[in-house]
Design a protein around this motif. Structure first.
Motif, short mmCIF file in Angstrom:
data_model
loop_
_atom_site.label_atom_id
_atom_site.label_comp_id
_atom_site.label_asym_id
_atom_site.label_seq_id
_atom_site.Cartn_x
_atom_site.Cartn_y
_atom_site.Cartn_z
N LEU A 525 0.83 -1.21 0.00
CA LEU A 525 0.00 0.00 0.00
C LEU A 525 0.87 1.26 0.00
CD1 LEU A 525 -2.88 -1.00 2.44
CD2 LEU A 525 -3.17 -0.22 0.09
N GLN A 526 1.91 1.25 0.80
CA GLN A 526 2.81 2.41 0.83
C GLN A 526 3.42 2.67 -0.54
OE1 GLN A 526 5.67 1.69 3.93
NE2 GLN A 526 4.21 2.03 5.59
N GLN A 527 3.83 1.62 -1.22
CA GLN A 527 4.42 1.78 -2.55
C GLN A 527 3.39 2.20 -3.58
OE1 GLN A 527 7.08 -1.45 -3.89
NE2 GLN A 527 7.08 -2.22 -1.79
N SER A 528 2.21 1.60 -3.51
CA SER A 528 1.22 1.81 -4.57
C SER A 528 0.70 3.24 -4.60
CB SER A 528 0.04 0.84 -4.38
OG SER A 528 -0.74 1.19 -3.24
N LEU A 529 0.57 3.86 -3.44
CA LEU A 529 -0.05 5.18 -3.38
C LEU A 529 0.85 6.29 -3.89
CD1 LEU A 529 -1.88 4.72 0.04
CD2 LEU A 529 -2.90 4.66 -2.24
N SER A 530 2.12 5.95 -4.14
CA SER A 530 3.02 6.96 -4.72
C SER A 530 3.62 6.47 -6.04
CB SER A 530 4.16 7.27 -3.74
OG SER A 530 4.89 6.09 -3.42
N ALA A 531 3.03 5.43 -6.62
CA ALA A 531 3.56 4.86 -7.86
C ALA A 531 3.23 5.76 -9.05
CB ALA A 531 2.98 3.47 -8.09
N ASN A 532 4.01 5.58 -10.14
CA ASN A 532 3.79 6.37 -11.35
C ASN A 532 2.98 5.63 -12.39
OD1 ASN A 532 5.61 4.47 -12.17
ND2 ASN A 532 7.20 5.93 -12.80
N LYS A 533 2.36 4.51 -11.98
CA LYS A 533 1.46 3.77 -12.87
C LYS A 533 0.41 3.09 -12.00
CE LYS A 533 4.39 0.99 -14.89
NZ LYS A 533 4.91 -0.18 -15.67
N PRO A 534 -0.68 2.60 -12.59
CA PRO A 534 -1.69 1.93 -11.77
C PRO A 534 -1.13 0.69 -11.09
CG PRO A 534 -2.14 1.63 -14.12
CD PRO A 534 -1.06 2.65 -14.01
N VAL A 535 -1.69 0.38 -9.91
CA VAL A 535 -1.21 -0.74 -9.09
C VAL A 535 -2.38 -1.61 -8.69
CG1 VAL A 535 -0.01 -1.41 -6.98
CG2 VAL A 535 0.71 0.64 -8.21
N LEU A 536 -2.21 -2.93 -8.81
CA LEU A 536 -3.22 -3.88 -8.36
C LEU A 536 -2.63 -4.74 -7.25
CD1 LEU A 536 -5.83 -5.86 -10.30
CD2 LEU A 536 -4.22 -7.16 -8.87
N LEU A 537 -3.37 -4.85 -6.15
CA LEU A 537 -2.99 -5.70 -5.03
C LEU A 537 -3.96 -6.87 -4.97
CD1 LEU A 537 -2.30 -3.01 -2.26
CD2 LEU A 537 -0.82 -3.78 -4.13
N ASP A 538 -3.46 -8.06 -5.24
CA ASP A 538 -4.26 -9.28 -5.22
C ASP A 538 -4.14 -9.87 -3.81
OD1 ASP A 538 -5.55 -11.66 -5.68
OD2 ASP A 538 -4.04 -12.47 -7.06
N VAL A 539 -5.14 -9.62 -2.97
CA VAL A 539 -5.06 -9.95 -1.54
C VAL A 539 -5.82 -11.25 -1.27
CG1 VAL A 539 -5.44 -9.13 0.79
CG2 VAL A 539 -4.98 -7.48 -1.04
N LEU A 540 -5.10 -12.27 -0.85
CA LEU A 540 -5.75 -13.53 -0.50
C LEU A 540 -6.56 -13.32 0.78
CD1 LEU A 540 -2.95 -16.17 -1.23
CD2 LEU A 540 -4.71 -15.21 -2.74
N THR A 541 -7.87 -13.52 0.67
CA THR A 541 -8.82 -13.12 1.70
C THR A 541 -9.55 -14.33 2.25
OG1 THR A 541 -9.14 -11.04 0.50
CG2 THR A 541 -10.76 -11.58 2.19
N ALA A 542 -9.70 -14.39 3.56
CA ALA A 542 -10.37 -15.52 4.21
C ALA A 542 -11.85 -15.57 3.87
CB ALA A 542 -10.18 -15.42 5.73
N ASN A 543 -12.38 -16.78 3.75
CA ASN A 543 -13.82 -16.98 3.51
C ASN A 543 -14.57 -16.87 4.83
OD1 ASN A 543 -12.51 -19.03 1.25
ND2 ASN A 543 -14.28 -17.90 0.54
N ILE A 544 -14.76 -15.64 5.29
CA ILE A 544 -15.43 -15.41 6.58
C ILE A 544 -16.78 -14.75 6.32
CG2 ILE A 544 -15.30 -14.14 8.76
CD1 ILE A 544 -12.25 -14.37 8.56
N PRO A 545 -17.89 -15.34 6.79
CA PRO A 545 -19.19 -14.71 6.58
C PRO A 545 -19.26 -13.33 7.25
CG PRO A 545 -19.45 -16.99 7.27
CD PRO A 545 -17.99 -16.65 7.44
N HIS A 546 -19.85 -12.38 6.56
CA HIS A 546 -20.02 -11.05 7.13
C HIS A 546 -20.95 -11.14 8.34
CE1 HIS A 546 -21.34 -6.84 7.45
NE2 HIS A 546 -20.22 -6.55 6.83
N PRO A 547 -20.67 -10.39 9.41
CA PRO A 547 -21.49 -10.48 10.63
C PRO A 547 -22.97 -10.19 10.42
CG PRO A 547 -19.44 -9.34 11.09
CD PRO A 547 -19.50 -9.51 9.60
#
Length: 556
Positions: A525-547
């Motif tokens: 996130l720190q790198q992406s917000l100051s990058a000179n091109k678009p940035v995609l972060l592919d975040v492996l996310t837990a299968n947790i039901p929303h409350p």
């Protein structure tokens, strides 16, 4: 009598007639009204319009990969700025593809104009390729739609379409036969008229003020279309002694740090605010018709503020309604509360509700796991982005986690509020960066939502739009899966076949990172917000039901 001869004044020839093509007239009219972008996909039925756009510099054509993205970008621009958003497409399938984004603008009351080509004049009503009655096609999601049958009708119809969109906060549409674009017209553009809705003092105001002054347990319900300074809303809350509750999608309008701020209501909101809201004796709604039936106060009096009288009593009966510029109305109400003494017992209940939610929220956000807990992803985003970041949300589980766990300061949040279309996040981020290139723009999307519009990763590269896209990658349409379990159903069709999003983005010209730990996310996130091109972060996310989806999940 002698007549004096005088030299005759030379005859001044009349000015030459002004001839421009219909396409040129359209562009002139749009320029005069301040339009600077048109989103779309080229097709042969709009070649004339494209040629006229190519010969000028005031309006930029933003070429996207799919017409639905064009319409969603126009809708996002209208939501973000309050000004007219414009999109254009080929006849038939081109217009059909616009419909999803136009539906978003129509239900969310965003002023959008769609221009589509149409069959040549002598082919209308025949079996000509791609011909269909386009006015019937868009009828359900527009307030104005006309077919241009004569070149001299174009500017009157265009001006009417734009006025309708801006005044009614709605969608308008024009079908222009392909041969009409090249025809000459002598008509001149119409000047833009003042389109604001002034506040007119009335007996209704005195009635509303009396109701507000008499309140002992007041709540302010703020809509996502509010265009009032946060300081003014906060001053009203403090003078009145009311809790500030955000309707669906209004997060960021008032900072979560304000002592009377209770966050959202309903799915994705503060789970404690529903009970407090039910005990309110007076509710002031500002620029929202949203009213969750299961959370309605038991005996509250209701005062509504709306820019459009058609928005009054859409979802709830009211005791007083005020129509006009909401900022002017709120300022006048604030003036009428100078001598008001808030109820300290109610203020104490407001603060207890806020503190209870803050403690629970922090507990949810501090969970450490791999794959990452959705709430911890939201906290990491919150800690890294600027206070004036534009955040665009896709529809799905990621949106609900954001609305629940993000502690807003003064960020601007864009989402598909009532149409709730998946795929909205990326197009909205592209439009936001075009409008505000100096600001950080962050898109939060699920894997399913991104897959619907993934081709337009290329659009970000084409126009050098330095946005950050954060993908909640859990391999499922998580919200649909959990809701089906909640209803005792088998979740067929909710498992996704995902690509390697980081590699896809890299192939499109993006910087990309595959994220498996919280430390990796924070660094990226720190790198992406100051990058000179678009940035995609592919975040492996837990299968947790929303409350909010209370059930026991029986399955994988």
């Amino acid at each position: 009598m002698v007549k004096t001869m005088t030299a005759k004044s030379p005859l001044v020839p009349p000015p030459s007639p002004r001839f421009v093509t219909v396409a040129e007239a359209i562009v002139e009219q749009l320029q005069l009204w301040g339009v600077t972008r048109i989103y779309g996909v080229v097709g042969d039925a709009i070649f004339g319009l494209m040629d006229a756009l190519a010969k000028q510099e005031q309006i930029t054509f933003i070429a996207v990969k799919h017409e639905s993205v064009a319409a969603m970008m126009a809708s996002a621009e209208a939501k973000l700025t309050g000004r007219l958003g414009v999109c254009a497409a080929q006849m038939g399938p081109g217009l059909a593809n616009l419909l999803n984004g136009l539906g978003d603008a129509f239900l969310d009351k965003a002023p959008v104009l769609a221009i589509s080509g149409q069959a040549p004049l002598d082919k209308i009503g025949t079996s000509y390729k791609q011909f269909i009655n386009q006015q019937q096609m868009v009828k359900a999601i527009s307030s104005y739609s006309e077919l241009i049958a004569h070149p001299d009708a174009i500017l009157k119809s265009l001006a009417q379409a734009m006025r309708t969109s801006v005044l009614q906060k709605t969608v308008s549409h024009l079908s222009v036969p392909t041969d009409v674009f090249a025809l000459p017209t002598m008509m001149k553009p119409f000047e833009k008229l003042p389109l604001s809705t002034p506040f007119v003092d009335s007996p209704q105001f005195e009635q509303a003020l009396q109701i507000i002054q008499a309140a002992k347990q007041p709540v302010m319900l703020v809509g996502s279309r509010v265009r009032i300074q946060a300081e003014t809303l906060q001053a009203l809350a403090e003078a009145w002694g009311c809790g500030i509750v955000m309707s669906y999608g209004a997060k960021g309008i008032v900072s979560n740090s304000h002592p009377y701020m209770l966050d959202g209501l309903g799915e994705g909101g503060n789970p404690f605010v529903g009970e407090l809201f039910k005990h309110a004796d007076t509710v002031l709604t500002i620029d929202t018709a949203w009213w969750p039936e299961d959370l309605v106060p038991l005996k509250a009096r209701v005062v509504q503020i709306a820019n459009d009288p058609m928005e009054l009593e859409v979802s709830v009966s009211m005791d007083a309604g005020l129509v006009g510029d909401s900022a002017s109305i709120v300022a006048k109400l604030l003036s009428g509360l100078k001598q008001h003494v808030p109820n300290p017992d109610w203020i104490q209940q407001i603060k207890q509700c806020q503190q209870a939610w803050f403690a629970q929220n922090e507990s949810e956000r501090n969970q450490i796991s791999s794959p990452l807990h959705p709430a911890s992803i939201i906290k990491a985003i919150e800690q890294q982005i600027a206070e004036d970041t534009v955040i665009t949300l896709d529809v799905g589980d990621s949106m609900h986690w954001f609305l629940r766990n993000f502690q807003a300061k003064r960020q601007h949040v864009l989402l598909s509020e009532r149409w709730l279309t998946m795929g909205f996040g990326l197009p909205a981020a592209l439009a936001a960066k075009l409008i505000s290139p100096e600001k950080q723009v962050v898109c939060i999307t699920g894997d399913g939502g991104l897959e619907m519009v993934m081709a337009d990763l290329l659009t970000a590269v084409r126009y050098n739009l330095q946005i950050t896209v954060i993908v909640f990658n859990n391999g499922a349409l998580q919200m649909e899966r959990d809701k089906m379990f909640m209803k005792g159903l088998q979740p067929e069709g909710t498992k996704l076949t995902n690509p390697d999003f980081a590699k896809v983005a890299e192939a499109c010209g993006w910087n990309s990172f595959r994220i498996e730990t919280l430390e990796q996310l924070e660094a990226a996130l720190q790198q992406s917000l100051s990058a000179n091109k678009p940035v995609l972060l592919d975040v492996l996310t837990a299968n947790i039901p929303h409350p909010d989806f209370k059930m026991i999940v029986k399955g994988g």
